[in-house]
Enzyme design. Structure first.
Site, short mmCIF file in Angstrom:
data_model
loop_
_atom_site.label_atom_id
_atom_site.label_comp_id
_atom_site.label_asym_id
_atom_site.label_seq_id
_atom_site.Cartn_x
_atom_site.Cartn_y
_atom_site.Cartn_z
CD GLU A 500 8.46 1.10 8.38
OE1 GLU A 500 9.03 2.15 7.75
OE2 GLU A 500 8.14 1.42 9.41
C1 LIG Z 1 1.09 -6.69 9.65
C2 LIG Z 1 0.44 -4.84 9.89
C3 LIG Z 1 0.79 -4.27 10.74
C4 LIG Z 1 0.91 -2.76 10.63
N1 LIG Z 1 0.95 -2.16 12.03
C5 LIG Z 1 0.75 -0.81 11.93
C6 LIG Z 1 0.60 0.53 12.57
O1 LIG Z 1 1.40 -0.01 13.44
N2 LIG Z 1 0.07 1.99 12.40
C7 LIG Z 1 -0.67 2.33 11.98
O2 LIG Z 1 -0.95 3.21 11.75
N3 LIG Z 1 -1.40 1.15 10.57
C8 LIG Z 1 0.10 -0.25 10.48
N4 LIG Z 1 -0.49 -1.04 9.53
C9 LIG Z 1 -1.44 -0.65 8.37
C10 LIG Z 1 -0.40 -0.01 7.07
O3 LIG Z 1 0.48 0.70 7.57
C11 LIG Z 1 -1.09 -0.09 5.65
O4 LIG Z 1 -2.05 -1.86 5.66
C12 LIG Z 1 -1.12 0.18 4.55
O5 LIG Z 1 -0.57 1.66 4.50
C13 LIG Z 1 -1.92 -0.56 3.25
O6 LIG Z 1 -3.01 -0.07 3.67
P1 LIG Z 1 -3.76 -0.80 2.82
O7 LIG Z 1 -3.83 -2.10 3.83
O8 LIG Z 1 -5.44 -0.68 3.27
O9 LIG Z 1 -3.92 -0.94 1.67
P2 LIG Z 1 -4.30 -0.49 0.55
O10 LIG Z 1 -4.35 1.44 1.10
O11 LIG Z 1 -5.98 -0.50 0.19
O12 LIG Z 1 -3.71 -0.33 -0.60
C14 LIG Z 1 -4.19 -1.43 -1.51
C15 LIG Z 1 -3.47 -1.37 -2.88
O13 LIG Z 1 -3.35 -0.53 -3.51
C16 LIG Z 1 -1.68 0.43 -3.63
N5 LIG Z 1 -2.12 1.89 -4.08
C17 LIG Z 1 -2.69 2.38 -2.95
N6 LIG Z 1 -2.67 3.82 -3.36
C18 LIG Z 1 -1.81 3.99 -4.52
C19 LIG Z 1 -1.64 5.27 -5.51
N7 LIG Z 1 -2.01 6.53 -4.81
N8 LIG Z 1 -0.94 4.61 -6.58
C20 LIG Z 1 -0.85 3.04 -6.79
N9 LIG Z 1 -0.86 1.78 -5.34
C21 LIG Z 1 -1.53 2.77 -4.55
C22 LIG Z 1 -1.22 -0.27 -1.92
O14 LIG Z 1 0.35 0.16 -3.27
C23 LIG Z 1 -1.47 -1.58 -2.40
O15 LIG Z 1 -0.57 -2.37 -2.71
C24 LIG Z 1 -0.37 -1.89 9.81
C25 LIG Z 1 -0.65 -2.92 8.33
C26 LIG Z 1 -0.03 -4.61 8.57
C27 LIG Z 1 -0.61 -5.46 7.21
#
Ligand SMILES: Cc1cc2nc3c(=O)[nH]c(=O)nc-3n(C[C@H](O)[C@H](O)[C@H](O)COP(=O)(O)OP(=O)(O)OC[C@H]3O[C@@H](n4cnc5c(N)ncnc54)[C@H](O)[C@@H]3O)c2cc1C
Length: 826
Positions: A500
């Site tokens: 989220e």
């Molecule tokens: C257990 C689990 C359940 C989930 N359930 C769902 C679901 O039901 N449906 C769905 O669609 N998604 C789901 N997600 C996805 C979740 O919303 C994403 O994991 C999340 O949006 C982060 O994306 P990412 O993991 O690819 O991290 P990345 O986007 O690669 O981010 C990596 C890091 O970079 C930071 N970052 C990225 N951009 C910026 C910025 N502009 N400024 C500062 N920091 C930044 C982030 O805060 C994070 O710390 C789930 C994820 C998990 C792990």
């Protein structure tokens, strides 16, 4: 002359602080200027020149048409040049949701009486009965170790129970067969479930958060609602929502998943549809979902819908049984055991009316998602975090009283006490934030900035609590097994941090970034005038907002200085608030003025670059957040009837919030790019130095005592969590052991004192209590009581051990025996 100079300065400050209209400023400056001319004895020519200059300036400022031409329009032209263009998705994110108490805190003048007059959120009798009945029962049915180690899933009978009792339809209105619960009730259910089992809470959270039901409720066609909502309410459909893909996580608007509008064959007929290609991951409930909410970018290269080629992000509902949908494989998110996995499809043809809201909502998916995000984000993770924090405060307090080292309950050793007191106060503040935020949603708010604050700080609060709990439990928290009540929470905690809106992004980009535009009284109006209006309309609107903005900034600057010089003495506090907490309100009012002023000056100094200066904007966001958390804490104290026993928790957490906000401002100033401005700002914000100290150790001790002492304050602090009954459960044993330990303390004191006085000589290998009984120092009943406590204590401190295969062979046998029940539930 000195007196007159001081009087002039005072009048200027008063005009700024009171936000006097321009004509009042002009009149006052005219009178004071004339008086100065007399005092300084200028010649007639100088006087005439000064008067002409003053009159010219006064006319330019007081005549709107002239002011616009000479001042606002040139500023508008520069503003248009430097204001970065916003993509439609950014604009939709900014426009989404509502502002509430965050706008008050951003104004520099929070209306405390209005906040305190907001009724304390309460459950209806029906909602309370659900929490006391089915929720309690679901918790009792969930054995966390069995779920996370043996099954990697909820047991079939629990799935069935959740469906039958309507857990998946809490947000669905009764007319569709749902429970139609308030946000508070929804939050209360998640709080209790998460205090028992994370997988259970997540399984219930997801269908009630941003996903098919929420989107259908707001945007679905009648046909879609009538078909799906009753089925979702009763668990006949298990939903998931798939936005994230391997290439697009935080930057979700850039999803590569796509659909192409085309004609195709559907059930024997040619229909207008879409050919979908997607590759999603991390999708919660995905592996067991029957209904896939899918976000993708829709293209219409043949203009079959008549509009643009790139229609934009679109949301559709795809039954997972549709040919070409691949679903069912799982991720293993830190042993969380809730269902989560990838899904994908290539060139899957589906009818166009599977778009949520029908074809006219093609391309409006991002707006739908942004508008629906706030309610769920205000509830699910804040509730699960508060549930976790309260449960941890309860079990850790109990353990710290039962477990002794150096002949002392560890909770009374100062180092442990420090962590425990912090946990207790954290839990209080988090609960306060949970309730106030859910209450705002029930008042009709969709608080976009507040939901980000709640999501970030509550998940971070839970992380702080679980870290403290782990440290206090030592090895007991590390060795996993059915007798470890902390380890799984520690493992799974980062999930809440990541989903989220991952926390780093939420803190550094969203809270202040969105807050500065949405909550600020004038910035959005200025931006709209610059980007969405033209000609006379833009000029008038910008002039109006811009002049008011200048008055607002000046007023907050002067009020900041005056509050700093008077140590918040004259800052606004509600007269209806408890006298013992009123000074906190004054301090927050001071901080609010300082924050509003600093935010304005930062935006002025850094302009659009502030968005990229995430270290600065993250800290500005922290100030706003701390004020919000402190407000919630103070409101809870009032709503619960000013219970003096809870005052240490209030004092500790509010003081910590004030101190954290102050440190954040200090760091903004230390890293401010324009050093001279930073010096001036520091002088205005902290004219007598930095006023707020961290909470006192003595207060921390009082908070720890609440967690250590069975009684009303501890029960209140941890109200709403699941408490196992009896000793069948490890935490049930812990509760009983706590009571037994407290009851035995006077007995232990007797024989400890006997040892000290020499009346009793302990022998190695011998039971000192038995010796005390034999010597008549304690009675036989007391000895029996002590023995029972010892038996319980030993059960509490023991940890699990396993055969070489960790019992996997046995587990597999058990699961195979379960096959028929699993098949039935599916
Ligand atoms: C257990 C689990 C359940 C989930 N359930 C769902 C679901 O039901 N449906 C769905 O669609 N998604 C789901 N997600 C996805 C979740 O919303 C994403 O994991 C999340 O949006 C982060 O994306 P990412 O993991 O690819 O991290 P990345 O986007 O690669 O981010 C990596 C890091 O970079 C930071 N970052 C990225 N951009 C910026 C910025 N502009 N400024 C500062 N920091 C930044 C982030 O805060 C994070 O710390 C789930 C994820 C998990 C792990």
């Amino acid at each position: 002359m000195t007196t007159f100079a001081l009087a002039t300065f005072a009048v200027l400050l008063a005009l700024a602080a009171l936000r006097a209209p321009i004509f009042v400023w002009s009149a006052a400056v005219g009178v004071m200027g004339a008086s100065w001319a007399v005092i300084l004895g200028f010649g007639a020519t100088t006087n005439a020149l000064l008067a002409a200059a003053f009159l010219g300036l006064a006319l330019a400022l007081n005549l709107p048409a002239l002011r616009r031409r000479l001042l606002s329009d040139p500023v508008l032209a520069v503003y248009r040049r430097i204001l970065p263009d916003m993509s439609p998705t950014e604009k939709e994110a900014i426009d989404a949701g509502t502002v509430w108490w965050d706008a008050d805190l951003f104004s520099g003048r929070p209306d405390w009486e209005r906040l305190l007059a907001t009724p304390a959120p309460r459950l209806t009798a029906e909602e309370q009965a659900f929490v006391d009945g089915p929720v309690e029962e679901a918790c009792a049915m969930a054995n966390d170790w069995e779920i996370t180690h043996e099954r990697y899933d909820l047991p079939p009978q629990l799935w069935q129970f959740l469906k039958e009792k309507g857990f998946f339809g809490m947000i669905i209105p009764k007319k569709y067969g749902g429970l139609g619960f308030s946000a508070l009730a929804h939050s209360e259910v998640v709080t209790k479930l998460s205090s028992r089992c994370n997988a259970l809470a997540v399984t219930v959270m997801v269908p009630n958060s941003l996903g098919p039901a929420e989107l259908l409720l707001h945007y679905g066609t009648d046909e879609q609602k009538n078909h799906y909502l009753p089925r979702l309410a009763k668990g006949q459909e298990i939903p998931c929502f798939a936005l994230t893909s391997p290439e697009a996580g935080s930057d979700a608007a850039s999803i590569p998943d796509f659909g192409v509008v085309c004609k195709g064959n559907w059930q024997g007929k040619e229909v207008l549809g879409m050919r979908l290609t997607w590759d999603k991951r991390y999708i919660t409930l995905g592996p067991v979902a029957t209904l896939l909410g899918l976000a993708f970018r829709l293209y219409d290269p043949e203009h079959l819908l008549g509009g643009h080629e790139d229609l934009g992000i679109t949301c559709a509902l795809i039954p997972t049984a549709t040919q070409g949908v691949n679903i069912g494989r799982r991720h293993l998110p830190l042993n969380g055991a809730f269902q989560n996995g990838p899904n994908w499809g290539k060139d899957v043809f589906v009818p166009l009316d599977w778009i949520i809201g029908g074809p006219e909502y093609a391309g409006r998916g991002w707006m739908m998602l942004m508008n629906s995000l706030a309610a769920g984000r205000s509830i699910s993770l804040p509730a699960s975090s508060a549930g976790g924090a309260k449960a941890l405060a309860r079990v850790t307090g109990a353990y710290a009283r039962v477990r002794s080292q150096f002949h002392t309950p560890i909770g009374k050793l100062e180092g442990v006490e420090e962590a425990l007191g912090r946990m207790a106060a954290n839990a209080y503040m988090m609960e306060a934030t949970r309730v106030m935020t859910a209450g705002a949603v029930d008042q009709g708010e969709k608080p976009s900035v507040i939901s980000a604050i709640a999501k970030y700080h509550m998940t971070e609060g839970a992380r702080a609590c679980v870290n403290d709990a782990m440290d206090i439990h030592g090895g007991k928290g590390i060795c996993l097994g059915p007798n470890n009540w902390v380890g799984r929470g520690y493992q799974v905690l980062p999930v809440g941090i990541t989903v989220e809106g991952a926390n780093i992004l939420t803190r550094t980009l969203i809270i202040f970034g969105q807050g500065a535009i949405r909550c600020h009284p004038y910035v959005l109006r200025e931006m709209r005038a610059a980007k969405e209006m033209q000609g006379e309309e833009a000029s008038r609107e910008f002039d109006d907002a811009f002049t008011a903005h200048i008055g607002h900034t000046l007023a907050n600057g002067v009020r900041t200085l005056l509050h700093g010089l008077s140590r918040s003495m004259f800052a606004t506090a509600p007269i209806t608030a408890a006298p013992e907490t009123r000074h906190y309100y004054r301090h927050i009012t001071r901080l609010s003025a300082a924050f509003a002023f600093l935010a304005d000056v930062s935006m002025l100094a850094m302009g659009g670059a502030l968005k990229r200066k995430e270290k600065i904007s993250g800290r500005l966001g922290d100030v706003l957040s701390m004020m919000y958390l402190a407000s919630a804490t103070l409101k809870r104290y009032e709503d619960q009837g000013r219970l003096k026993a809870d005052l240490p928790l209030v004092r500790w957490s509010v003081r910590r919030a004030l101190h954290s906000a102050q440190q954040a401002i200090d760091q903004v100033l230390s890293n401010f790019p324009v050093k001279a401005l930073a010096t001036l700002l520091r002088w205005i914000i902290f004219p007598l130095g930095m006023p707020f100290r961290p909470p006192l150790d003595s207060r921390n001790r009082e908070c720890a005592r609440i967690a250590l002492e069975p009684g009303a304050a501890r029960d209140r602090l941890t109200a709403g969590i699941y408490l196992p009954k009896g000793e069948a459960d490890a935490t049930g044993v812990l509760e009983t052991a706590l009571l037994a330990t407290v009851a035995c303390e006077p007995i232990e004191k007797k024989f400890r004192e006997a040892v000290k006085s020499g009346a009793l000589t302990p022998r190695s290998g011998a039971d000192t209590a038995q010796l005390a009984r034999d010597q008549g120092l304690i009675t036989a009943e007391e000895y029996a009581q002590w023995q029972r406590k010892e038996a319980l204590r030993k059960r509490v401190i023991m940890v699990d051990d396993f055969p070489q295969d960790f019992g996997r062979a046995e587990i597999v046998r058990k699961l195979l025996d379960d096959q028929p029940a699993r098949a039935k539930a599916a």
